[in-house]
Write an enzyme that holds these catalytic residues in place. Structure first.
Site, PDB file in Angstrom:
ATOM      1  N   ARG A  81      52.834  99.856 115.143  1.00 13.63           N
ATOM      2  CA  ARG A  81      51.473 100.379 114.962  1.00 13.63           C
ATOM      3  C   ARG A  81      50.733  99.738 113.796  1.00 13.63           C
ATOM      4  NH1 ARG A  81      52.549 106.567 114.575  1.00 13.63           N
ATOM      5  NH2 ARG A  81      54.559 105.795 113.846  1.00 13.63           N
TER       6      ARG A  81
ATOM      7  N   GLN B 144      59.904  93.652 128.728  1.00 11.25           N
ATOM      8  CA  GLN B 144      60.492  94.991 128.609  1.00 11.25           C
ATOM      9  C   GLN B 144      60.248  95.797 129.879  1.00 11.25           C
ATOM     10  OE1 GLN B 144      59.087  98.560 126.227  1.00 11.25           O
ATOM     11  NE2 GLN B 144      60.798  97.925 124.927  1.00 11.25           N
TER      12      GLN B 144
ATOM     13  N   ASP C 181      57.622 102.892 110.678  1.00  4.98           N
ATOM     14  CA  ASP C 181      56.917 103.068 109.403  1.00  4.98           C
ATOM     15  C   ASP C 181      56.811 101.803 108.553  1.00  4.98           C
ATOM     16  OD1 ASP C 181      56.638 105.695 110.115  1.00  4.98           O
ATOM     17  OD2 ASP C 181      58.086 106.499 108.687  1.00  4.98           O
TER      18      ASP C 181
ATOM     19  N   CYS D 263      60.763 105.334 124.761  1.00  2.26           N
ATOM     20  CA  CYS D 263      59.403 105.865 124.883  1.00  2.26           C
ATOM     21  C   CYS D 263      59.436 107.397 124.944  1.00  2.26           C
ATOM     22  CB  CYS D 263      58.716 105.312 126.121  1.00  2.26           C
ATOM     23  SG  CYS D 263      57.044 105.975 126.356  1.00  2.26           S
TER      24      CYS D 263
ATOM     25  N   PRO E 242      56.878  96.225 121.259  1.00  3.68           N
ATOM     26  CA  PRO E 242      56.121  96.390 122.510  1.00  3.68           C
ATOM     27  C   PRO E 242      55.348  97.700 122.482  1.00  3.68           C
ATOM     28  CG  PRO E 242      58.440  96.887 122.863  1.00  3.68           C
ATOM     29  CD  PRO E 242      58.330  96.370 121.455  1.00  3.68           C
TER      30      PRO E 242
END
Length: 324
Positions: free
Chosen positions: A229, A72, A206, A102, A18
């Site tokens: 990402r 979420q 990663d 977060c 998310p």
């Protein structure tokens, strides 16, 4: 259906992480078409949901094709978290996920997100309240700890499991690291190796290639891999993992296929949010979509100032990479 049952439907489950401002319905569908197995909404403020704020209520919407799908929520107050969880349950997702990871300052300053890693008993109590309030499975996404001097994730995972959480996704960084440095998967592996743990552990951080996804799952034994990402402007990373697992050549999409993906996402977003919003939001993803295309910079700059879907299409179709 339990989270373990959801994950058992494929031999190598892949989650789309998310991401606020990214994982809206249009982007989730794009990733699902490319092989993402489990999707989660953008994170939604429990305070806003408990007040029935329209924007937050809309964030919960999803297509049946997106299942298995989770909503979420984040917050710091038990009453609003419980209310938000019940609103989320009413939307009929497959599970509810609590964001305890977060690192963004405006979230942390309110005591939400990864701020809770400074008060584990409160994290446990708030999570327990949500689990007790709903019938759907509850999962958690969190980090290793607050900073390099405090990485209690092995204990945290046990405590969350004990209050009824059905799976934990762990980002291999502390809050202090934000998104910098290298993700430490060794502690994710330590959670998985803990003999007291019996719920699924999802590794995150990663994962930017098919090879890395497969290698990290094998090395650390996680039940699923979460990609964030690296999927921005690159939804085919999920299909590349599936290709690699099947010993097929890892296929790189052509320029024409990239354009088709962008236009589909633009169209889906425009249908939901309006054309202007769609064009503006897509600007942050062009770099990812066309990263491997030589000499595309000038065209990307034109796209950054385009104001309609038709103009975006015309700009992309006017570029011919084979002629460069």
């Amino acid at each position: 259906m339990t989270i373990r049952e959801i994950l058992s439907k494929t031999s190598f489950p892949l989650y789309l992480a998310p991401m606020e401002g990214i994982t809206d319905r249009a982007f989730r569908l794009q990733c699902h078409r490319q092989g993402a197995d489990v999707l989660i909404s953008e994170f939604i403020s429990s305070d806003a949901l408990s007040r029935e704020v329209d924007k937050s209520m809309r964030k919960m919407r999803f297509d049946e094709a997106e299942r298995p799908y989770g909503v979420q929520i984040f917050g710091h107050n038990e009453e609003s978290l419980v209310a938000a969880a019940r609103y989320a349950e009413a939307a009929r997702p497959d599970f509810i996920d609590i964001n305890w990871g977060c690192p963004v300052k405006k979230i942390v300053s309110k005591g939400a997100g990864s701020a809770i890693l400074q008060d584990i008993p409160r994290m446990e109590a708030l999570t327990s309240a949500v689990v007790k309030a709903v019938r759907l499975p509850v999962t958690v996404k969190t980090r290793l700890g607050w900073d390099s001097s405090s990485k209690p994730i092995v204990e945290v995972a046990e405590r969350l499991q004990d209050v009824g959480v059905q799976a934990i996704a762990i980002h291999g960084r502390t809050r202090a690291q934000m998104y910098g440095g290298e993700a430490d998967w060794s502690l994710i592996g330590a959670v998985k190796e803990n003999v007291r743990m019996h719920i699924p552990i999802i590794g995150n951080g990663d994962i930017d290639s098919a090879e890395k996804a497969v290698a990290y799952r094998a090395r650390y034994g996680v039940d699923a891999v979460m990609i964030g990402r690296a999927a921005i402007g690159n939804p085919w990373i999920f299909s590349q993992v599936k290709d690699y697992l099947a010993s097929r050549p890892v296929r790189v999409p052509t320029y024409e296929e990239r354009v088709a993906m962008v236009l589909q996402q633009l169209g889906d977003t425009a249908e939901e949010k309006g054309e202007r919003r769609a064009v503006l939001e897509m600007r942050s993803q062009y770099a990812g979509y066309f990263k491997a295309i030589p000499h595309f910079k000038a065209t990307r700059l034109k796209l950054m100032s385009a104001t309609s879907v038709a103009e975006c299409a015309q700009i992309m179709h006017s570029f011919h990479p084979e002629e460069r």
